[in-house]
Design a protein around this motif. Sequence first.
Motif, PDB file in Angstrom:
ATOM      1  N   SER A 239     -14.547  -7.869   5.096  1.00 28.71           N
ATOM      2  CA  SER A 239     -16.052  -8.236   4.338  1.00 28.71           C
ATOM      3  C   SER A 239     -16.033  -9.712   4.545  1.00 28.71           C
ATOM      4  CB  SER A 239     -15.659  -8.208   2.701  1.00 28.71           C
ATOM      5  OG  SER A 239     -14.819  -7.119   2.644  1.00 28.71           O
TER       6      SER A 239
ATOM      7  N   TYR B  95     -18.203  -5.356   8.435  1.00 30.68           N
ATOM      8  CA  TYR B  95     -18.108  -3.786   8.729  1.00 30.68           C
ATOM      9  C   TYR B  95     -19.201  -3.323   9.253  1.00 30.68           C
ATOM     10  CZ  TYR B  95     -13.543  -4.074   6.033  1.00 30.68           C
ATOM     11  OH  TYR B  95     -12.478  -4.805   5.561  1.00 30.68           O
TER      12      TYR B  95
ATOM     13  N   CYS C 117      -6.601  -0.909  10.981  1.00 36.66           N
ATOM     14  CA  CYS C 117      -5.446  -0.915   9.932  1.00 36.66           C
ATOM     15  C   CYS C 117      -5.755   0.031   8.782  1.00 36.66           C
ATOM     16  CB  CYS C 117      -5.421  -2.390   9.516  1.00 36.66           C
ATOM     17  SG  CYS C 117      -5.186  -3.823  10.668  1.00 36.66           S
ATOM     18  N   VAL C 118      -6.811   0.214   8.427  1.00 41.02           N
ATOM     19  CA  VAL C 118      -7.106   0.972   7.167  1.00 41.02           C
ATOM     20  C   VAL C 118      -7.511   2.549   7.294  1.00 41.02           C
ATOM     21  CG1 VAL C 118      -7.352  -0.975   5.865  1.00 41.02           C
ATOM     22  CG2 VAL C 118      -9.335  -0.364   7.369  1.00 41.02           C
TER      23      VAL C 118
ATOM     24  N   ILE D 114       6.243   3.325  11.747  1.00 43.16           N
ATOM     25  CA  ILE D 114       6.710   2.313  12.466  1.00 43.16           C
ATOM     26  C   ILE D 114       8.321   2.240  12.221  1.00 43.16           C
ATOM     27  CG2 ILE D 114       4.834   1.116  12.551  1.00 43.16           C
ATOM     28  CD1 ILE D 114       7.205  -0.584  10.429  1.00 43.16           C
TER      29      ILE D 114
ATOM     30  N   SER E  48       0.927  -1.270  -0.083  1.00 40.48           N
ATOM     31  CA  SER E  48      -0.101   0.080  -0.110  1.00 40.48           C
ATOM     32  C   SER E  48       1.027   1.349   0.078  1.00 40.48           C
ATOM     33  CB  SER E  48      -0.835  -0.055   1.285  1.00 40.48           C
ATOM     34  OG  SER E  48      -0.343  -0.320   2.351  1.00 40.48           O
TER      35      SER E  48
ATOM     36  N   GLY F 285      -7.462  -1.573  -3.116  1.00 43.67           N
ATOM     37  CA  GLY F 285      -7.499  -1.601  -1.547  1.00 43.67           C
ATOM     38  C   GLY F 285      -8.181  -2.525  -1.366  1.00 43.67           C
ATOM     39  N   HIS F 286      -8.501  -3.805  -2.076  1.00 44.77           N
ATOM     40  CA  HIS F 286      -9.195  -4.936  -1.578  1.00 44.77           C
ATOM     41  C   HIS F 286      -8.392  -6.348  -1.441  1.00 44.77           C
ATOM     42  CE1 HIS F 286     -12.763  -2.809  -0.770  1.00 44.77           C
ATOM     43  NE2 HIS F 286     -12.527  -2.276  -1.940  1.00 44.77           N
ATOM     44  N   LYS F 287      -6.863  -6.042  -1.649  1.00 45.56           N
ATOM     45  CA  LYS F 287      -6.185  -7.236  -1.619  1.00 45.56           C
ATOM     46  C   LYS F 287      -6.327  -8.134  -0.360  1.00 45.56           C
ATOM     47  CE  LYS F 287      -1.447  -4.994  -0.739  1.00 45.56           C
ATOM     48  NZ  LYS F 287      -1.319  -5.226   0.634  1.00 45.56           N
TER      49      LYS F 287
ATOM     50  N   SER G 195      -8.118  -8.273   6.622  1.00 42.53           N
ATOM     51  CA  SER G 195      -7.607  -9.162   5.596  1.00 42.53           C
ATOM     52  C   SER G 195      -6.623  -8.509   4.717  1.00 42.53           C
ATOM     53  CB  SER G 195      -8.988  -9.412   4.693  1.00 42.53           C
ATOM     54  OG  SER G 195      -9.354  -8.187   4.474  1.00 42.53           O
ATOM     55  N   GLY G 196      -6.148  -7.409   5.116  1.00 39.80           N
ATOM     56  CA  GLY G 196      -5.097  -6.797   4.242  1.00 39.80           C
ATOM     57  C   GLY G 196      -3.659  -7.321   4.773  1.00 39.80           C
ATOM     58  N   SER G 197      -2.469  -6.471   4.294  1.00 44.83           N
ATOM     59  CA  SER G 197      -1.230  -7.059   4.707  1.00 44.83           C
ATOM     60  C   SER G 197      -0.986  -6.790   6.158  1.00 44.83           C
ATOM     61  CB  SER G 197      -0.271  -6.254   3.643  1.00 44.83           C
ATOM     62  OG  SER G 197       1.027  -6.511   4.053  1.00 44.83           O
ATOM     63  N   VAL G 198      -1.187  -5.743   6.532  1.00 42.44           N
ATOM     64  CA  VAL G 198      -1.169  -5.398   8.019  1.00 42.44           C
ATOM     65  C   VAL G 198      -2.114  -6.091   8.840  1.00 42.44           C
ATOM     66  CG1 VAL G 198      -1.076  -3.743  10.079  1.00 42.44           C
ATOM     67  CG2 VAL G 198      -0.151  -2.959   7.612  1.00 42.44           C
TER      68      VAL G 198
ATOM     69  N   VAL H 109      -3.220   2.514  12.528  1.00 40.34           N
ATOM     70  CA  VAL H 109      -2.003   2.081  11.508  1.00 40.34           C
ATOM     71  C   VAL H 109      -2.329   2.956  10.504  1.00 40.34           C
ATOM     72  CG1 VAL H 109      -0.961   0.349  10.075  1.00 40.34           C
ATOM     73  CG2 VAL H 109      -2.266  -0.569  11.965  1.00 40.34           C
TER      74      VAL H 109
ATOM     75  N   ASN I  41     -13.968 -12.748   3.172  1.00 44.14           N
ATOM     76  CA  ASN I  41     -12.844 -12.965   3.804  1.00 44.14           C
ATOM     77  C   ASN I  41     -12.939 -13.522   5.083  1.00 44.14           C
ATOM     78  OD1 ASN I  41     -11.306 -11.751   1.693  1.00 44.14           O
ATOM     79  ND2 ASN I  41     -11.541  -9.705   2.540  1.00 44.14           N
TER      80      ASN I  41
HETATM   81  N1  LIG Z   1       1.903   3.852   9.996  1.00 43.92           N
HETATM   82  C1  LIG Z   1       2.775   3.192   9.262  1.00 43.92           C
HETATM   83  O1  LIG Z   1       3.787   3.108   9.623  1.00 43.92           O
HETATM   84  C2  LIG Z   1       2.112   2.365   8.381  1.00 43.92           C
HETATM   85  C3  LIG Z   1       2.971   1.353   7.812  1.00 43.92           C
HETATM   86  C4  LIG Z   1       2.330   0.430   7.012  1.00 43.92           C
HETATM   87  C5  LIG Z   1       1.226   0.671   6.250  1.00 43.92           C
HETATM   88  N2  LIG Z   1       0.404   1.806   7.080  1.00 43.92           N
HETATM   89  C6  LIG Z   1      -0.942   2.066   6.266  1.00 43.92           C
HETATM   90  O2  LIG Z   1      -1.739   1.011   6.859  1.00 43.92           O
HETATM   91  C7  LIG Z   1      -2.956   0.848   6.130  1.00 43.92           C
HETATM   92  C8  LIG Z   1      -3.171  -0.648   5.506  1.00 43.92           C
HETATM   93  O3  LIG Z   1      -2.081  -1.056   4.854  1.00 43.92           O
HETATM   94  P1  LIG Z   1      -2.242  -2.401   4.181  1.00 43.92           P
HETATM   95  O4  LIG Z   1      -0.954  -2.809   3.578  1.00 43.92           O
HETATM   96  O5  LIG Z   1      -2.513  -3.352   5.226  1.00 43.92           O
HETATM   97  O6  LIG Z   1      -3.153  -2.205   3.235  1.00 43.92           O
HETATM   98  P2  LIG Z   1      -4.013  -3.140   2.350  1.00 43.92           P
HETATM   99  O7  LIG Z   1      -3.491  -4.663   2.348  1.00 43.92           O
HETATM  100  O8  LIG Z   1      -3.955  -2.655   0.842  1.00 43.92           O
HETATM  101  O9  LIG Z   1      -5.281  -3.271   2.921  1.00 43.92           O
HETATM  102  C9  LIG Z   1      -6.352  -4.033   2.155  1.00 43.92           C
HETATM  103  C10 LIG Z   1      -7.665  -4.313   2.910  1.00 43.92           C
HETATM  104  O10 LIG Z   1      -8.335  -3.115   3.271  1.00 43.92           O
HETATM  105  C11 LIG Z   1      -9.619  -3.404   3.444  1.00 43.92           C
HETATM  106  N3  LIG Z   1     -10.629  -2.117   3.149  1.00 43.92           N
HETATM  107  C12 LIG Z   1     -10.731  -1.510   1.975  1.00 43.92           C
HETATM  108  N4  LIG Z   1     -11.437  -0.836   2.113  1.00 43.92           N
HETATM  109  C13 LIG Z   1     -12.066  -0.563   3.185  1.00 43.92           C
HETATM  110  C14 LIG Z   1     -12.961   0.092   4.138  1.00 43.92           C
HETATM  111  N5  LIG Z   1     -13.791   0.854   3.500  1.00 43.92           N
HETATM  112  N6  LIG Z   1     -13.437  -0.190   5.240  1.00 43.92           N
HETATM  113  C15 LIG Z   1     -12.590  -1.352   5.918  1.00 43.92           C
HETATM  114  N7  LIG Z   1     -11.729  -2.082   5.369  1.00 43.92           N
HETATM  115  C16 LIG Z   1     -11.410  -1.859   4.273  1.00 43.92           C
HETATM  116  C17 LIG Z   1      -9.891  -4.307   2.497  1.00 43.92           C
HETATM  117  O11 LIG Z   1     -10.803  -5.410   3.047  1.00 43.92           O
HETATM  118  P3  LIG Z   1     -12.136  -5.883   2.152  1.00 43.92           P
HETATM  119  O12 LIG Z   1     -11.708  -6.385   0.879  1.00 43.92           O
HETATM  120  O13 LIG Z   1     -12.486  -6.995   3.225  1.00 43.92           O
HETATM  121  O14 LIG Z   1     -12.964  -4.471   1.906  1.00 43.92           O
HETATM  122  C18 LIG Z   1      -8.474  -5.070   2.264  1.00 43.92           C
HETATM  123  O15 LIG Z   1      -8.231  -6.480   2.733  1.00 43.92           O
HETATM  124  C19 LIG Z   1      -2.580   1.851   4.798  1.00 43.92           C
HETATM  125  O16 LIG Z   1      -3.337   2.934   4.750  1.00 43.92           O
HETATM  126  C20 LIG Z   1      -1.151   2.121   4.891  1.00 43.92           C
HETATM  127  O17 LIG Z   1      -0.689   3.306   4.195  1.00 43.92           O
HETATM  128  C21 LIG Z   1       0.934   2.597   7.625  1.00 43.92           C
END
Ligand SMILES: NC(=O)c1ccc[n+]([C@@H]2O[C@H](COP(=O)([O-])OP(=O)(O)OC[C@H]3O[C@@H](n4cnc5c(N)ncnc54)[C@H](OP(=O)(O)O)[C@@H]3O)[C@@H](O)[C@H]2O)c1
Length: 320
Positions: free
Chosen positions: A181, A199, A217-218, A265, A41, A307-309, A158-161, A239, A184
């Motif tokens: 969702s 949700y 997470c999101v 982080i 992401s 955004g749905h991986k 369900s995302g990476s984090v 996050v 997942n």
């Molecule tokens: N603070 C830090 O240092 C740091 C470090 C890394 C990442 N991040 C941030 O953390 C966030 C998550 O990263 P990631 O890599 O885990 O993202 P990701 O893998 O792209 O997250 C995808 C997940 O987000 C869910 N999602 C999408 N739209 C949503 C909504 N409206 N409501 C709730 N869930 C939703 C999806 O679930 P569904 O398909 O089930 O909707 C999907 O499983 C990002 O914004 C990234 O920038 C921050």
Amino acid sequence: MKVITCRKYGPPEVLKLENWDIPNPKDNQIRVKIINTSVNSGDWRLRKADPKLVRLIFGFFKPRTVILGISYAGVVDSIGKNVTQFQVGDKVLGSTGMNMGAYAEYVCVSETSLVTKLPNTMSFAEGATISFGGLTAIDFIEKCKIQNNQTIVIYGASGSVGSAAIQLAKHFGAKVTAVCSQGNFELVKSLGADEAINYETFLSQKNTLKYDIVFECVGKTEINTDLLFLKKGGNLVLVGASFAQMWESIWISLFKRIKIHIGPIKETLDNLNFLLTLVNLGKYKVNIDRTYPLEEMVEAHRYVEAGHKKGNVAIEVAKL
Ligand SMILES: NC(=O)c1ccc[n+]([C@@H]2O[C@H](COP(=O)([O-])OP(=O)(O)OC[C@H]3O[C@@H](n4cnc5c(N)ncnc54)[C@H](OP(=O)(O)O)[C@@H]3O)[C@@H](O)[C@H]2O)c1
């Protein structure tokens, strides 16, 4: 060597395949022939300068670093004369952090950077995808100091984090509720979640459900909503907080004395090795949703940005 460049901020199509000379390692560096990298992401946010603050850090008019990509796994194919910890032929995985450069067939990194040997139990694709979500989740989970049987709700599980956080929270003894969702549910339960809630159902219960840890997470909920789910004295993790939310959370922590954890982080080798130990013990797995060849980087970015991986997206740079 083939590389993917990003010479201006914009949509996925700004990413171009180019041919560059293969770099030579400096005295303290190893050169890694990359087998897999990943698209995270953070990558698409940087590519399109979202949020705009990205421009202050990575270049105001265009990205200063042309080759994006931070995580990789591959084989050491050359070493500098002062290198002592790695040999040619070692299988390794690592993260280049802010230096990036992993969307390429070769990368040179210091032997003291975030790089370690790839366990025999892991594929290169798993090695290239473990660090982004895994290192983010472990950093936040550690800050929460989970006690046995504490409850945690992971929103966007369900995302990476999120997929990493489920497994780490379980490892430290928490009871895990995953919010994602309906499609997942099976995935998050296979990673160890005790229950899964979608949700809408979750948010409608904001006055009844309470947790020791709320792990958002999101960045899709309001902080005031998150707080409704938090037990007194609990930890709120944001996050994916926007900059506005980061400011808001600092004020709330100060005036309401609530423990709120925000990024960025710190990626550490100790944490990476801890994750690999859990992999070797069969207590942690990396979920790879899709794999694209390097040449299809534009498609991969489009998919990740949607955004749905489910977990992670790997890129195949070369076959071994
Ligand atoms: N603070 C830090 O240092 C740091 C470090 C890394 C990442 N991040 C941030 O953390 C966030 C998550 O990263 P990631 O890599 O885990 O993202 P990701 O893998 O792209 O997250 C995808 C997940 O987000 C869910 N999602 C999408 N739209 C949503 C909504 N409206 N409501 C709730 N869930 C939703 C999806 O679930 P569904 O398909 O089930 O909707 C999907 O499983 C990002 O914004 C990234 O920038 C921050």
